[in-house]
Design an enzyme around this catalytic site. Structure first.
Site, PDB file in Angstrom:
ATOM      1  N   GLU A  49      -9.614   5.869   2.975  1.00 18.57           N
ATOM      2  CA  GLU A  49     -10.445   4.806   3.523  1.00 18.57           C
ATOM      3  C   GLU A  49      -9.554   3.591   3.763  1.00 18.57           C
ATOM      4  OE1 GLU A  49      -9.285   3.063   0.076  1.00 18.57           O
ATOM      5  OE2 GLU A  49      -9.978   5.128   0.226  1.00 18.57           O
TER       6      GLU A  49
ATOM      7  N   SER B 207       1.643  -9.805  -0.756  1.00 16.88           N
ATOM      8  CA  SER B 207       1.304  -8.387  -0.701  1.00 16.88           C
ATOM      9  C   SER B 207       1.501  -7.752   0.665  1.00 16.88           C
ATOM     10  CB  SER B 207      -0.144  -8.167  -1.156  1.00 16.88           C
ATOM     11  OG  SER B 207      -1.046  -8.812  -0.286  1.00 16.88           O
TER      12      SER B 207
ATOM     13  N   LYS C 190       0.803  -1.226   0.000  1.00 17.47           N
ATOM     14  CA  LYS C 190       0.000   0.000   0.000  1.00 17.47           C
ATOM     15  C   LYS C 190       0.835   1.275   0.000  1.00 17.47           C
ATOM     16  CE  LYS C 190      -4.223  -1.705   0.068  1.00 17.47           C
ATOM     17  NZ  LYS C 190      -5.193  -1.458  -1.027  1.00 17.47           N
TER      18      LYS C 190
END
Length: 394
Positions: free
Chosen positions: A120, A376, A98
């Site tokens: 969010e 991830s 991210k």
């Protein structure tokens, strides 16, 4: 330096933000000027060597890029089939992919003179990444998060607050990611002049799906070079989990022109499609069909009347009712294929320290085949969930 946000295929999306029949903009009129402003600023940034060099510098010196590719040799031997390689986004700063997108968008917000950013989050990793990037650049950060996700992701909530972000609980709807996005959009509509919406996945109205993909494409660009150097050739299969789809599209994008490389996205199967408690948008034709959610046209889990269906996944963040429009497009043109993993299969794979799809697929392939998995995130945020679900059954 510019390879960090270099794209290999310029034909999609088109100038209106469509990937074939998917994508576009479906937003209130009040947001159209803001999206036009964002598109123009992004195009200018992409053409500015200073912006790209600054991002590349921070990715190298702050995020810790490039992240390595690891040959999971013992797991490959244990499963008895393909050679498994892991792209290690768990080793990026903040513990997941991210940060790639959050840092890029935060730099863009700073460039646009927006001091306040909103975000969010479901699993909490995008919230942490946004709070981290905002703290680095001196921006005010407000993160919307459903109360169900707050309860199961307390470590990340604490990290966001430590970084100076305000975490805003969302009590509406299912109290998960979909509802956090709803509230973030409402905030943006109200405060559009001075606020930048730092959207975390490859969804939403144009230019977000393209922009997030481009910032995440560093994953695939690095992995493609690394696997060729390590194994002497491209992989046979690339695998990634798919919620909204940012980590998967980041990996897939660098390989999408390589027709001999299969692209496999794994959706959240929850308790199984037959149970109705899942988030597998493509697997259940009774409720997964083209529709509009959060400003873009893609596949959406919905009733015949168009009401959004509640979803379930043991993994916070994967329980999203839609999927990024580029994924819908790649499936439509049969360039990528999508399967699912149930909660039980995921817990079993967790104990093997691998991906559930890989556990099923690798033994069916020859020992000289290569599977490249995008790992991830490091998953420590999910320890409490896993401990409770396994109930001591390791």
């Amino acid at each position: 330096m510019s390879s960090y946000i270099k794209t290999r295929t310029a034909s999609v999306p088109d100038e209106r933000g469509y990937f074939g029949e998917f994508g576009g903009r479906f937003v209130p009129e009040t947001l159209v000027p803001a999206l036009n402003e964002l598109s123009a600023a992004y195009d200018e940034a992409m053409a500015d060597p200073d912006f790209q060099q600054n991002l590349a510098y921070l990715q190298a010196t702050y995020t810790g890029r490039p992240t390595p590719v690891t040959h999971a040799k013992r797991l490959s031997e244990h499963l008895g089939g393909a050679q498994i390689y892991l792209k290690r986004e768990d080793l990026a700063h903040t513990g997941a992919h991210k940060i790639n997108n959050a840092l890029g968008q935060a730099l863009l917000a700073q460039r646009m003179g927006k001091q306040r950013v909103i975000a969010e989050t479901g699993a909490g990793q995008h919230g942490v990444a946004s709070a981290t990037a905002a703290a680095l650049l001196g921006l005010d950060c407000h993160v919307y998060m459903g109360t169900v996700d707050i309860a199961r992701q307390q470590p990340n909530v604490f990290r966001m607050r430590l970084l100076g972000a305000e975490v805003i609980p969302v009590e509406s709807g299912s109290k998960t990611l979909k509802d956090a996005i709803n509230e973030a959009i409402r905030d943006w509509v109200t405060n559009v002049r001075d606020t930048f919406y730092l959207l975390g996945s490859a969804l939403g109205p144009h230019p977000y799906p393209m922009m997030v993909r481009d910032f995440q494409s560093v994953i695939g660009v690095e992995a493609r070079e690394q696997i060729v150097e390590m194994a002497g050739r491209l992989p046979d299969v690339c695998v990634a989990c798919v919620g909204g789809g940012s980590n998967a599209i980041g990996l897939f994008h660098a390989f999408r022109d390589d027709e001999n490389v299969a692209l496999i996205g794994v959706e959240a199967g929850g308790h199984g499609v037959a149970s109705g408690e899942h988030a597998a948008r493509f697997a259940d034709p009774d409720i997964g069909r083209p529709g509009v959610l959060h400003g873009t046209r893609s596949f959406v889990m919905q009733t015949p009347a168009g009401q959004i269906v509640n979803t379930h996944s043991i993994s916070a963040g994967l329980d999203y009712a839609s999927i990024g429009p580029e994924h819908a497009y790649l499936r439509h043109i049969e360039r990528a294929f999508y399967t699912l993993a149930t909660d039980d299969e995921t817990l079993d794979a967790l104990q093997r320290r691998d991906d559930a799809e890989v556990v099923k697929r690798a033994p069916t392939m020859s020992p000289d085949s290569i599977i490249l998995v995008n790992l991830s995130g490091r998953g420590d945020k999910d320890l409490d969930t896993a401990i409770n679900a396994l109930d001591g059954r390791l």
